[in-house]
Design a protein around this motif. Structure first.
Motif, PDB file in Angstrom:
ATOM      1  N   GLN A 149       0.794  -1.224   0.000  1.00 28.53           N
ATOM      2  CA  GLN A 149       0.000   0.000   0.000  1.00 28.53           C
ATOM      3  C   GLN A 149       0.829   1.279   0.000  1.00 28.53           C
ATOM      4  N   LEU A 150       2.026   1.233   0.549  1.00 25.28           N
ATOM      5  CA  LEU A 150       2.868   2.419   0.641  1.00 25.28           C
ATOM      6  C   LEU A 150       4.289   2.105   0.197  1.00 25.28           C
ATOM      7  N   ALA A 151       4.913   3.107  -0.378  1.00 25.34           N
ATOM      8  CA  ALA A 151       6.340   3.027  -0.707  1.00 25.34           C
ATOM      9  C   ALA A 151       6.977   4.343  -0.276  1.00 25.34           C
ATOM     10  N   THR A 152       8.210   4.270   0.194  1.00 27.30           N
ATOM     11  CA  THR A 152       8.958   5.472   0.543  1.00 27.30           C
ATOM     12  C   THR A 152      10.299   5.430  -0.181  1.00 27.30           C
ATOM     13  N   ALA A 153      10.806   6.615  -0.481  1.00 22.58           N
ATOM     14  CA  ALA A 153      12.092   6.708  -1.175  1.00 22.58           C
ATOM     15  C   ALA A 153      12.770   8.011  -0.783  1.00 22.58           C
ATOM     16  N   GLU A 154      14.081   8.073  -1.052  1.00 24.48           N
ATOM     17  CA  GLU A 154      14.859   9.276  -0.812  1.00 24.48           C
ATOM     18  C   GLU A 154      15.690   9.565  -2.050  1.00 24.48           C
ATOM     19  N   ALA A 155      16.042  10.833  -2.230  1.00 17.30           N
ATOM     20  CA  ALA A 155      16.841  11.223  -3.401  1.00 17.30           C
ATOM     21  C   ALA A 155      17.763  12.374  -3.034  1.00 17.30           C
ATOM     22  N   ARG A 156      18.836  12.467  -3.797  1.00 19.54           N
ATOM     23  CA  ARG A 156      19.821  13.542  -3.646  1.00 19.54           C
ATOM     24  C   ARG A 156      20.092  14.152  -5.012  1.00 19.54           C
ATOM     25  N   LEU A 157      20.228  15.469  -5.065  1.00 15.77           N
ATOM     26  CA  LEU A 157      20.603  16.179  -6.288  1.00 15.77           C
ATOM     27  C   LEU A 157      22.011  16.729  -6.071  1.00 15.77           C
ATOM     28  N   PHE A 158      22.948  16.311  -6.933  1.00 14.28           N
ATOM     29  CA  PHE A 158      24.349  16.675  -6.729  1.00 14.28           C
ATOM     30  C   PHE A 158      25.043  16.932  -8.058  1.00 14.28           C
ATOM     31  N   GLY A 159      26.164  17.649  -7.977  1.00 15.35           N
ATOM     32  CA  GLY A 159      26.968  17.939  -9.155  1.00 15.35           C
ATOM     33  C   GLY A 159      28.102  16.946  -9.308  1.00 15.35           C
ATOM     34  N   PRO A 160      28.849  17.050 -10.407  1.00 13.87           N
ATOM     35  CA  PRO A 160      29.942  16.111 -10.659  1.00 13.87           C
ATOM     36  C   PRO A 160      31.082  16.217  -9.652  1.00 13.87           C
ATOM     37  N   ASP A 161      31.143  17.329  -8.922  1.00 15.07           N
ATOM     38  CA  ASP A 161      32.170  17.466  -7.881  1.00 15.07           C
ATOM     39  C   ASP A 161      31.687  16.945  -6.534  1.00 15.07           C
ATOM     40  N   GLY A 162      30.451  16.392  -6.509  1.00 15.73           N
ATOM     41  CA  GLY A 162      29.890  15.847  -5.273  1.00 15.73           C
ATOM     42  C   GLY A 162      29.099  16.853  -4.464  1.00 15.73           C
ATOM     43  N   THR A 163      29.051  18.112  -4.882  1.00 17.65           N
ATOM     44  CA  THR A 163      28.298  19.128  -4.143  1.00 17.65           C
ATOM     45  C   THR A 163      26.818  18.758  -4.107  1.00 17.65           C
ATOM     46  N   LEU A 164      26.259  18.756  -2.917  1.00 19.74           N
ATOM     47  CA  LEU A 164      24.836  18.471  -2.720  1.00 19.74           C
ATOM     48  C   LEU A 164      24.065  19.781  -2.829  1.00 19.74           C
ATOM     49  N   TYR A 165      23.048  19.796  -3.703  1.00 25.25           N
ATOM     50  CA  TYR A 165      22.212  20.985  -3.885  1.00 25.25           C
ATOM     51  C   TYR A 165      20.861  20.843  -3.197  1.00 25.25           C
ATOM     52  N   ALA A 166      20.344  19.638  -3.147  1.00 19.09           N
ATOM     53  CA  ALA A 166      19.048  19.403  -2.502  1.00 19.09           C
ATOM     54  C   ALA A 166      18.897  17.911  -2.234  1.00 19.09           C
ATOM     55  N   HIS A 167      18.017  17.591  -1.310  1.00 16.31           N
ATOM     56  CA  HIS A 167      17.654  16.189  -1.077  1.00 16.31           C
ATOM     57  C   HIS A 167      16.165  16.142  -0.767  1.00 16.31           C
ATOM     58  N   ALA A 168      15.580  14.966  -0.974  1.00 22.15           N
ATOM     59  CA  ALA A 168      14.124  14.863  -0.857  1.00 22.15           C
ATOM     60  C   ALA A 168      13.700  13.471  -0.401  1.00 22.15           C
ATOM     61  N   THR A 169      12.485  13.412   0.082  1.00 24.61           N
ATOM     62  CA  THR A 169      11.845  12.133   0.415  1.00 24.61           C
ATOM     63  C   THR A 169      10.438  12.136  -0.165  1.00 24.61           C
ATOM     64  N   THR A 170       9.909  10.939  -0.337  1.00 27.88           N
ATOM     65  CA  THR A 170       8.533  10.809  -0.808  1.00 27.88           C
ATOM     66  C   THR A 170       7.850   9.646  -0.118  1.00 27.88           C
ATOM     67  N   THR A 171       6.549   9.761  -0.038  1.00 27.36           N
ATOM     68  CA  THR A 171       5.676   8.638   0.302  1.00 27.36           C
ATOM     69  C   THR A 171       4.724   8.483  -0.879  1.00 27.36           C
ATOM     70  N   CYS A 172       4.646   7.274  -1.398  1.00 32.83           N
ATOM     71  CA  CYS A 172       3.762   6.984  -2.532  1.00 32.83           C
ATOM     72  C   CYS A 172       2.694   5.988  -2.110  1.00 32.83           C
ATOM     73  N   LEU A 173       1.485   6.189  -2.609  1.00 35.81           N
ATOM     74  CA  LEU A 173       0.420   5.208  -2.450  1.00 35.81           C
ATOM     75  C   LEU A 173       0.568   4.174  -3.562  1.00 35.81           C
ATOM     76  N   VAL A 174       0.510   2.913  -3.191  1.00 31.89           N
ATOM     77  CA  VAL A 174       0.631   1.814  -4.142  1.00 31.89           C
ATOM     78  C   VAL A 174      -0.750   1.177  -4.281  1.00 31.89           C
ATOM     79  N   PHE A 175      -1.150   0.862  -5.517  1.00 33.77           N
ATOM     80  CA  PHE A 175      -2.505   0.355  -5.737  1.00 33.77           C
ATOM     81  C   PHE A 175      -2.548  -0.566  -6.954  1.00 33.77           C
ATOM     82  N   GLU A 176      -3.640  -1.295  -7.053  1.00 33.59           N
ATOM     83  CA  GLU A 176      -3.914  -2.147  -8.203  1.00 33.59           C
ATOM     84  C   GLU A 176      -4.368  -1.253  -9.358  1.00 33.59           C
ATOM     85  N   LEU A 177      -3.772  -1.447 -10.525  1.00 32.08           N
ATOM     86  CA  LEU A 177      -4.188  -0.674 -11.692  1.00 32.08           C
ATOM     87  C   LEU A 177      -5.543  -1.167 -12.181  1.00 32.08           C
ATOM     88  N   PRO A 178      -6.411  -0.258 -12.625  1.00 33.35           N
ATOM     89  CA  PRO A 178      -7.699  -0.698 -13.147  1.00 33.35           C
ATOM     90  C   PRO A 178      -7.517  -1.527 -14.412  1.00 33.35           C
TER      91      PRO A 178
END
Length: 180
Positions: A149-178
């Motif tokens: 029913q639920l999925a969670t994930a994390e993400a990072r946005l970074f440059g080629p030098d490793g600099t972190l610009y932003a990071h994020a998390t999500t919660t997704c609802l998982v369901f049966e497709l019609p």
């Protein structure tokens, strides 16, 4: 690996993938018969192979899917002057869209046939201003949990030098497709 070597590797990989995507059907929506019975990972891999359309938002906002494997999705983007906010940095919406794409597609790779998802919550933390002086950035999304029913994930946005610009998390609802 040096920053310039890593950037060159990123750019070479991007050129190869864009050539495949542009050689396929381009941006749009896959037909139901193209994805029926496929796992989310199979669908993502078909997209990367140029066998089915990719999301139009990627072309609109100048970013590209680079990789999809179980529980992981990586996008690469070009911060351009048309993405600037009035303060002279890349608009937070562009950053959030790249992160949301990496998050959602990482969850997508975990979907069995007949299952779908939608974002229920997205949280973004901006940690450094991004400008067009940075040639490319990557958003790497990783699934933390994927249940029925639920999925969670994390993400990072970074440059080629490793600099972190932003990071994020999500919660997704998982369901049966019609059924179609």
């Amino acid at each position: 690996m040096s920053q310039s070597n890593l950037l060159e590797q990123w750019l070479a990989e991007e050129r190869e993938i864009i050539a495949r995507l542009d050689g396929g059907p381009g941006p749009g929506l896959a037909r139901p018969d193209q994805i029926e019975g496929k796992t989310g990972l199979e669908v993502m891999q078909m997209m990367l192979a140029g066998a089915i359309p990719y999301a139009a938002i990627a072309k609109t906002l100048d970013f590209t899917i680079i990789e999809a494997r179980p529980g992981v999705a990586i996008f690469q983007g070009t911060p351009l002057p048309q993405h600037l906010n009035p303060l002279g940095t890349i608009h937070g919406g562009w950053v959030a869209t790249m992160l949301d794409s990496a998050l959602g597609c990482s969850v997508h790779t975990m979907m069995p046939p007949g299952r779908g998802y939608t974002t229920a919550e997205l949280g973004v933390n901006y940690v450094k201003g991004l400008t067009p002086r940075i040639e490319r950035v990557r958003a790497e999304g990783k699934v933390i949990h994927c249940g029925k029913q639920l999925a969670t994930a994390e993400a990072r946005l970074f440059g080629p030098d490793g600099t972190l610009y932003a990071h994020a998390t999500t919660t997704c609802l998982v369901f049966e497709l019609p059924k179609r």
